[in-house]
Design an enzyme around this catalytic site. Structure first.
Site, PDB file in Angstrom:
ATOM      1  N   ASP A   1       0.798  -1.229   0.000  1.00 14.38           N
ATOM      2  CA  ASP A   1       0.000   0.000   0.000  1.00 14.38           C
ATOM      3  C   ASP A   1       0.833   1.283   0.000  1.00 14.38           C
ATOM      4  O   ASP A   1       1.530   1.574   0.977  1.00 14.38           O
ATOM      5  CB  ASP A   1      -0.903   0.044   1.229  1.00 14.38           C
ATOM      6  CG  ASP A   1      -1.782  -1.182   1.381  1.00 14.38           C
ATOM      7  OD1 ASP A   1      -3.008  -1.007   1.456  1.00 14.38           O
ATOM      8  OD2 ASP A   1      -1.239  -2.304   1.446  1.00 14.38           O
TER       9      ASP A   1
ATOM     10  N   GLU B   1      -4.303   2.138  -3.207  1.00 12.98           N
ATOM     11  CA  GLU B   1      -5.598   2.594  -2.714  1.00 12.98           C
ATOM     12  C   GLU B   1      -5.508   3.684  -1.658  1.00 12.98           C
ATOM     13  O   GLU B   1      -6.494   4.344  -1.360  1.00 12.98           O
ATOM     14  CB  GLU B   1      -6.408   1.407  -2.200  1.00 12.98           C
ATOM     15  CG  GLU B   1      -6.037   0.900  -0.864  1.00 12.98           C
ATOM     16  CD  GLU B   1      -7.283   0.751   0.007  1.00 12.98           C
ATOM     17  OE1 GLU B   1      -8.387   0.819  -0.523  1.00 12.98           O
ATOM     18  OE2 GLU B   1      -7.122   0.590   1.218  1.00 12.98           O
ATOM     19  N   ASN B   2      -4.314   3.904  -1.100  1.00 14.49           N
ATOM     20  CA  ASN B   2      -4.108   4.985  -0.130  1.00 14.49           C
ATOM     21  C   ASN B   2      -3.170   6.061  -0.666  1.00 14.49           C
ATOM     22  O   ASN B   2      -2.629   6.850   0.095  1.00 14.49           O
ATOM     23  CB  ASN B   2      -3.511   4.432   1.163  1.00 14.49           C
ATOM     24  CG  ASN B   2      -4.380   3.408   1.850  1.00 14.49           C
ATOM     25  OD1 ASN B   2      -3.950   2.285   2.069  1.00 14.49           O
ATOM     26  ND2 ASN B   2      -5.598   3.773   2.190  1.00 14.49           N
TER      27      ASN B   2
ATOM     28  N   HIS C   1     -10.845   1.597  -0.365  1.00 17.03           N
ATOM     29  CA  HIS C   1     -10.919   3.044  -0.610  1.00 17.03           C
ATOM     30  C   HIS C   1     -10.927   3.385  -2.107  1.00 17.03           C
ATOM     31  O   HIS C   1     -10.674   4.526  -2.479  1.00 17.03           O
ATOM     32  CB  HIS C   1      -9.738   3.760   0.052  1.00 17.03           C
ATOM     33  CG  HIS C   1      -9.736   3.690   1.541  1.00 17.03           C
ATOM     34  ND1 HIS C   1     -10.875   3.838   2.305  1.00 17.03           N
ATOM     35  CD2 HIS C   1      -8.719   3.480   2.432  1.00 17.03           C
ATOM     36  CE1 HIS C   1     -10.576   3.732   3.586  1.00 17.03           C
ATOM     37  NE2 HIS C   1      -9.267   3.505   3.685  1.00 17.03           N
TER      38      HIS C   1
ATOM     39  N   HIS D   1      -6.811  -7.991  -0.256  1.00 16.43           N
ATOM     40  CA  HIS D   1      -6.808  -6.784   0.571  1.00 16.43           C
ATOM     41  C   HIS D   1      -7.746  -7.038   1.748  1.00 16.43           C
ATOM     42  O   HIS D   1      -8.967  -6.913   1.627  1.00 16.43           O
ATOM     43  CB  HIS D   1      -7.293  -5.611  -0.293  1.00 16.43           C
ATOM     44  CG  HIS D   1      -7.003  -4.268   0.281  1.00 16.43           C
ATOM     45  ND1 HIS D   1      -5.750  -3.698   0.232  1.00 16.43           N
ATOM     46  CD2 HIS D   1      -7.806  -3.359   0.901  1.00 16.43           C
ATOM     47  CE1 HIS D   1      -5.796  -2.501   0.782  1.00 16.43           C
ATOM     48  NE2 HIS D   1      -7.027  -2.278   1.216  1.00 16.43           N
TER      49      HIS D   1
ATOM     50  N   HIS E   1      -3.360  -4.131   2.948  1.00 21.65           N
ATOM     51  CA  HIS E   1      -4.367  -3.469   3.781  1.00 21.65           C
ATOM     52  C   HIS E   1      -3.921  -3.219   5.216  1.00 21.65           C
ATOM     53  O   HIS E   1      -4.213  -2.166   5.760  1.00 21.65           O
ATOM     54  CB  HIS E   1      -5.689  -4.230   3.790  1.00 21.65           C
ATOM     55  CG  HIS E   1      -6.764  -3.559   4.615  1.00 21.65           C
ATOM     56  ND1 HIS E   1      -7.285  -2.330   4.281  1.00 21.65           N
ATOM     57  CD2 HIS E   1      -7.397  -3.950   5.757  1.00 21.65           C
ATOM     58  CE1 HIS E   1      -8.205  -1.995   5.176  1.00 21.65           C
ATOM     59  NE2 HIS E   1      -8.296  -2.952   6.083  1.00 21.65           N
TER      60      HIS E   1
ATOM     61  N   HIS F   1      -0.901  -2.849   6.354  1.00 23.47           N
ATOM     62  CA  HIS F   1       0.239  -1.927   6.336  1.00 23.47           C
ATOM     63  C   HIS F   1       1.428  -2.388   7.171  1.00 23.47           C
ATOM     64  O   HIS F   1       2.354  -1.610   7.405  1.00 23.47           O
ATOM     65  CB  HIS F   1      -0.180  -0.526   6.799  1.00 23.47           C
ATOM     66  CG  HIS F   1      -1.122   0.158   5.880  1.00 23.47           C
ATOM     67  ND1 HIS F   1      -1.330   1.535   5.899  1.00 23.47           N
ATOM     68  CD2 HIS F   1      -1.950  -0.313   4.911  1.00 23.47           C
ATOM     69  CE1 HIS F   1      -2.239   1.861   4.989  1.00 23.47           C
ATOM     70  NE2 HIS F   1      -2.617   0.751   4.383  1.00 23.47           N
TER      71      HIS F   1
END
Length: 274
Positions: A8, A39-40, A68, A151, A176, A178
């Protein structure tokens, strides 16, 4: 073939680290394909046009997302322009965006990229196991290399997806949470697996967010904006070696680079070029 899957990317620190490190890793490991979870990537939630361009120009060939995915309206423009970004395959059929990608590696090998989201402790969605089976059944016979990003929150659910797909895909990696995990392995007869790739972003944080804000809210329950932190940016991901003819993985290795490590790669590259 050698594939890099990047965990991520979180905010500007993550994008900048990806932009610095990916070209260096492509050269060092002679990479054939780079897949990035983004996605982040922008503001900590979703991706916009400039963020996509920054990571793509660094050398990313395909993008996975997660819960997200629709936080930024630019995602619809990226889908419309047929950029190599896929939504989770176990989202509803009506959800915008392709449920998988087929991209070409540097040597022209066709590679499928599938994104899935978990169901434990996350927003309700369809079964990731059935969704993966459905997408695999759609792939043409010449697509033998298949990369899956699960994820999800729960390590057990990620492992379940990995075991379900063992022997049928080239790699299953988690995103997801992290936090990089230490369980890189190859399930027989050739599926690389890692529970979580970790985060590409600021590690002086709580999963990418300012730790002072998170700790205060945990004590007081008073709402606070969990903005993206800045300190100690790193790139985290996995280097996977795959037989391009059979699609079977031979090895997987966690890659975790600090700013110091990236600076050393930059110095080595400059020295080789002088």
């Amino acid at each position: 073939m050698r594939v890099l899957m990047v965990g991520d990317v979180v905010g500007k620190p993550g994008r900048r680290m990806a932009a610095r490190a990916i070209p260096l890793l492509r050269a060092k490991y002679d990479l054939d394909l780079v897949v990035v979870n983004a996605e982040n990537a922008c503001g900590g939630s979703g991706i916009n046009l400039s963020g996509y361009k920054e990571i793509a120009q660094a050398g990313a060939d395909a993008f996975t997302m997660g819960d997200h995915i629709y936080k930024n309206r630019d995602i619809h423009t990226l889908f419309r322009d047929e950029k190599p970004i896929c939504r989770p395959a176990n989202y509803p059929e009506e959800a915008p965006g392709p449920d998988h990608l087929v991209v070409k590696s540097r040597d022209g090998v066709r590679v499928a990229v599938i994104s899935l989201t978990g169901r434990l402790f996350m927003k309700a969605c369809d079964c990731p196991l059935h969704a993966a089976d459905r997408v695999l059944a759609q792939l043409s016979d010449d697509v033998r290399v298949v990369l899956v990003d699960i994820h999800a929150e729960a390590t057990s659910e990620k492992q379940t997806v990995g075991r379900h797909l063992a022997g049928r895909v080239s790699a299953v990696v988690g995103t997801h949470t992290h936090v990089p995990t230490a369980d890189a392995t190859v399930f027989p007869p050739g599926t690389a697996y890692l529970t979580d790739l970790g985060m590409t972003g600021p590690y002086e944080s709580i999963i990418g967010r300012r730790h002072d804000r998170v700790v205060k809210t945990s004590f007081t329950f008073e709402p606070s904006y969990f903005d993206v932190a800045n300190g100690d940016p790193r790139l985290s991901g996995a280097l996977i070696d795959i037989n391009g003819d059979s699609g079977r993985a031979r090895s997987i290795e966690l890659i975790h680079l600090s700013e110091v490590a990236v600076a050393e790669l930059e110095a080595s590259a400059e020295g080789a070029g002088s």
